[in-house]
Structures are given as structure tokens and as C-alpha cells.
Design a protein around this motif. Structure first.
Motif, PDB file in Angstrom:
ATOM      1  N   ALA A   1      -0.587   3.855  -5.451  1.00 31.63           N
ATOM      2  CA  ALA A   1      -2.022   3.580  -5.554  1.00 31.63           C
ATOM      3  C   ALA A   1      -2.460   3.380  -7.000  1.00 31.63           C
ATOM      4  O   ALA A   1      -3.323   2.544  -7.289  1.00 31.63           O
ATOM      5  N   ARG A   2      -1.851   4.133  -7.924  1.00 33.64           N
ATOM      6  CA  ARG A   2      -2.183   3.995  -9.352  1.00 33.64           C
ATOM      7  C   ARG A   2      -1.881   2.599  -9.866  1.00 33.64           C
ATOM      8  O   ARG A   2      -2.581   2.065 -10.726  1.00 33.64           O
TER       9      ARG A   2
ATOM     10  N   LYS B   1      -6.432   1.556 -10.856  1.00 31.46           N
ATOM     11  CA  LYS B   1      -6.606   2.850 -11.532  1.00 31.46           C
ATOM     12  C   LYS B   1      -7.848   3.577 -11.059  1.00 31.46           C
ATOM     13  O   LYS B   1      -7.935   4.803 -11.119  1.00 31.46           O
TER      14      LYS B   1
ATOM     15  N   SER C   1      -7.631   5.506  -7.066  1.00 26.78           N
ATOM     16  CA  SER C   1      -6.230   5.662  -6.671  1.00 26.78           C
ATOM     17  C   SER C   1      -6.008   6.950  -5.873  1.00 26.78           C
ATOM     18  O   SER C   1      -5.141   6.995  -4.998  1.00 26.78           O
TER      19      SER C   1
ATOM     20  N   SER D   1      -4.440   6.826  -2.081  1.00 31.89           N
ATOM     21  CA  SER D   1      -3.100   7.413  -1.920  1.00 31.89           C
ATOM     22  C   SER D   1      -2.843   7.925  -0.510  1.00 31.89           C
ATOM     23  O   SER D   1      -1.729   7.786   0.008  1.00 31.89           O
TER      24      SER D   1
END
Length: 336
Positions: free
Chosen positions: A29-30, A34, A37, A41
Motif C-alpha cells: 500500500a505504501r 503514501k 496507505s 493495507s
């Protein structure tokens, strides 16, 4: 005493699985975005787990060893590709959204699936009728693949089950891995589905609000709206009571809390499909992690529910396809 201990057991497994989905999904997700995230996740982690289960079980059938591989493989994948550190995960929690409210809301929704015991009386809520497919979970655990239809009149006929089954396949792996009943596994996954549907919207809110304080206000407001019902009766009043007849001809329009209790497989598919559609329309598809995430979400959404992740997704993605052509976007994006 048994009910309390069983509830505690369910809570522990649910927390373990939610934490697991965060550990698997957050590093991916990061790299997708950003902002938001942490929210992304959870659905991404469950989607990766679901697709892994579909792949492993179809190849190697059902069993304790297969279940262990299913839970281990996504962890190996995320650490191999992303190489996250402890600091990375701490950073995810440093800007965490409100998490208590989604947990409470999910518990309220799933409480409809619990069997109620009062002395010698046993009561069930209306949403439980669709969860009778717990028989399918037990059939998968007992007989493996190919999945035998537990509802056919003549069990000796060995009729195969023709239905999207990833939701029940995940439940079956939870049964095998955690040594719990089919009903308990169904309740756990229904809870996680409700939680993920909230976090899907939390992620979209994080895209809408750049400031953390505004995002948090939006999340509180969203949780409040989850308790509300359909706006259709109010609009219906203004249109001479004709609108509701048209819209409810095939199926009534329920609120989130009813859908979360009744058809978690559709809710989970909707979460995956909405996220896939958003990433297709709003992200750079040349990024391999984003493309991987979209493929995983589309695959999981379709497998959780052909109606939502298949037919509905096809119609909606066609609209995005047209928008991309009109907007003269990158040819590769349009093709994807």
C-alpha cells in the motif's frame, strides 16, 4: 461461560487476521500511495491472501499443510518484494485513522449472525439464512476439491457446487488452520469483510482530504452515516410513490449494516472492485506494484462474488475505459 470463552476465541483470531492483513498489505500500500496507505493495507492484504488460497487450494487441495502455505506465502512475498522494517510498520500506525469505531460497527453488524441462546431457547436473526452456506465451508473442509454441493437432494450423486466460493474457501482455511468450527470461521470472515468495507471508504476519504484533521472528521461522519437507511423513501415521497416500486421490483435496498450481516461475500467483493476501479482511474499503471495490486484486487473481487466483482465490475470498468479514451490518456493505461 462457554459463550464468553467462544466470543473471546473469535476476537483473538479476528485480531490476528486483521494484524496479518496489515503486515502483508501495508508495504504494498505504501508503494501504491503514501497517503491512506494504512487504510489500503487491510483490503489489499486480504485480497492477496484470498488469491493465494484460490491458487494453492485449486492446485494442491485442502489440508493443514496447504493452509499453512497459504498464510505463509503472502508474508514471504511482501518481505521479499518490499523488504519492510519494523520502523516502516510503526510509521503506518503513527498516522492511523480512527480504528475503534470500525471495530464496534463491524461487531454490531456481525452480531446478527450469532446464534442466541436464552435458557433452553435458541434464536436466530434473519441475516443468518444466507450464512446457511456454512454447510459449504464444512463440505470443503471435509471433502476438499472438487467442491461437492452440500445442498443436493441426493448426496450420493456428488453434484458439484457451481457458485463463487472464495469467501467460503477462506473460511475453510481458517477452520483448518485455527481448528475452529465452520460457523465461527464464517463469523470471523464476516467481521473482517465489514471492517474492510469501512476501511475501503476510509482510503477514499484520505484521497479526498489532504489535511489529517479533515480526513478524521470525514471518517467520523462516514461512520455515522453507516447507521442510516436508504434515501429512496424520501425521494419516493416527492415522486408520488412510484420510484420505490421500480427500484424494489427485484430486491429491496438495504443499508450497510444489513448487507454486512447478510451478504459479506458481496461486500468484500465490492470493496476489492471499488479499489481496483479507483486505482485504474487515478494511478500510474506503469508502476508494477500498482499494476500488481489492481490484478490482485480484480481477481479477489471476481472470486468473492461474480455478480459484484464480475458483472458489475465489467460494466463500471467499461465507463472508465470510455473516460480514459475521451481524456486521451496514455495508450497503455487505456489498454489495461
Amino acid at each position: 461461560m462457554f459463550i464468553v470463552s467462544n466470543l473471546l476465541f473469535l476476537m483473538i483470531i479476528t485480531i490476528i487476521l486483521l494484524f496479518y492483513s496489515y503486515v502483508v498489505g501495508y508495504p504494498f500500500a505504501r508503494k501504491v500511495n503514501k497517503y491512506g496507505s494504512f487504510e489500503l493495507s487491510f483490503p489489499l492484504g486480504i485480497a492477496i491472501l484470498g488469491v493465494t488460497a484460490l491458487w494453492i487450494n485449486n492446485l494442491f487441495n485442502i489440508g493443514t499443510f496447504q493452509a499453512a502455505i497459504i498464510f505463509l506465502f503472502p508474508l514471504v512475498l511482501t518481505f521479499w518484494i518490499n523488504k519492510p522494517s519494523i520502523e516502516c510498520y510503526k510509521k503506518g500506525f503513527s498516522d492511523k485513522p480512527i480504528i475503534i469505531l470500525p471495530l464496534i460497527l463491524s461487531f454490531i453488524a456481525v452480531s446478527g449472525v450469532f446464534i442466541k441462546i436464552n435458557g433452553s431457547d435458541v434464536g436466530i436473526s434473519t441475516p443468518l439464512f444466507d450464512h446457511i452456506k456454512i454447510a459449504l465451508v464444512n463440505s470443503i473442509v471435509r471433502d476438499g476439491f472438487p467442491i461437492i454441493n452440500p445442498f443436493c437432494i441426493d448426496p450420493s450423486a456428488g453434484e458439484l457446487f457451481h457458485y463463487y466460493y472464495l469467501f467460503y474457501l477462506l473460511s475453510a482455511n481458517i477452520v483448518v488452520f485455527f481448528h475452529c468450527s465452520g460457523l465461527n470461521a464464517d463469523i470471523i470472515l464476516a467481521f473482517i469483510s465489514a471492517f474492510i468495507s469501512i476501511f475501503t471508504c476510509f482510503y477514499l476519504l484520505s484521497e479526498l482530504f489532504s489535511k489529517s484533521i479533515n480526513k478524521k472528521k470525514g471518517q467520523y461522519l462516514f461512520c455515522f452515516f453507516l447507521f442510516s437507511g436508504s434515501i429512496v423513501p424520501f425521494v419516493d415521497l416527492l415522486t408520488g410513490y412510484e420510484l420505490f416500486k421500480i427500484l424494489s421490483n427485484v430486491h429491496p435496498l438495504e443499508s450497510w449494516i444489513v448487507q454486512a450481516a447478510w451478504v459479506p461475500q458481496h461486500l468484500l467483493a465490492a470493496s476489492c472492485s471499488i479499489l481496483a476501479l479507483f486505482l485504474i482511474g487515478a494511478r500510474n499503471l506503469n508502476n508494477k506494484i500498482i499494476l500488481f495490486s489492481i490484478i490482485i484486487l480484480v481477481g479477489a473481487g471476481f472470486s468473492f462474488s461474480v455478480w459484484v466483482g464480475g458483472l458489475t465490475f465489467a460494466v463500471t470498468s467499461l465507463m472508465i475505459f470510455v473516460e480514459q479514451i475521451v481524456g486521451k490518456k496514455n495508450k497503455k493505461n487505456v489498454l489495461i
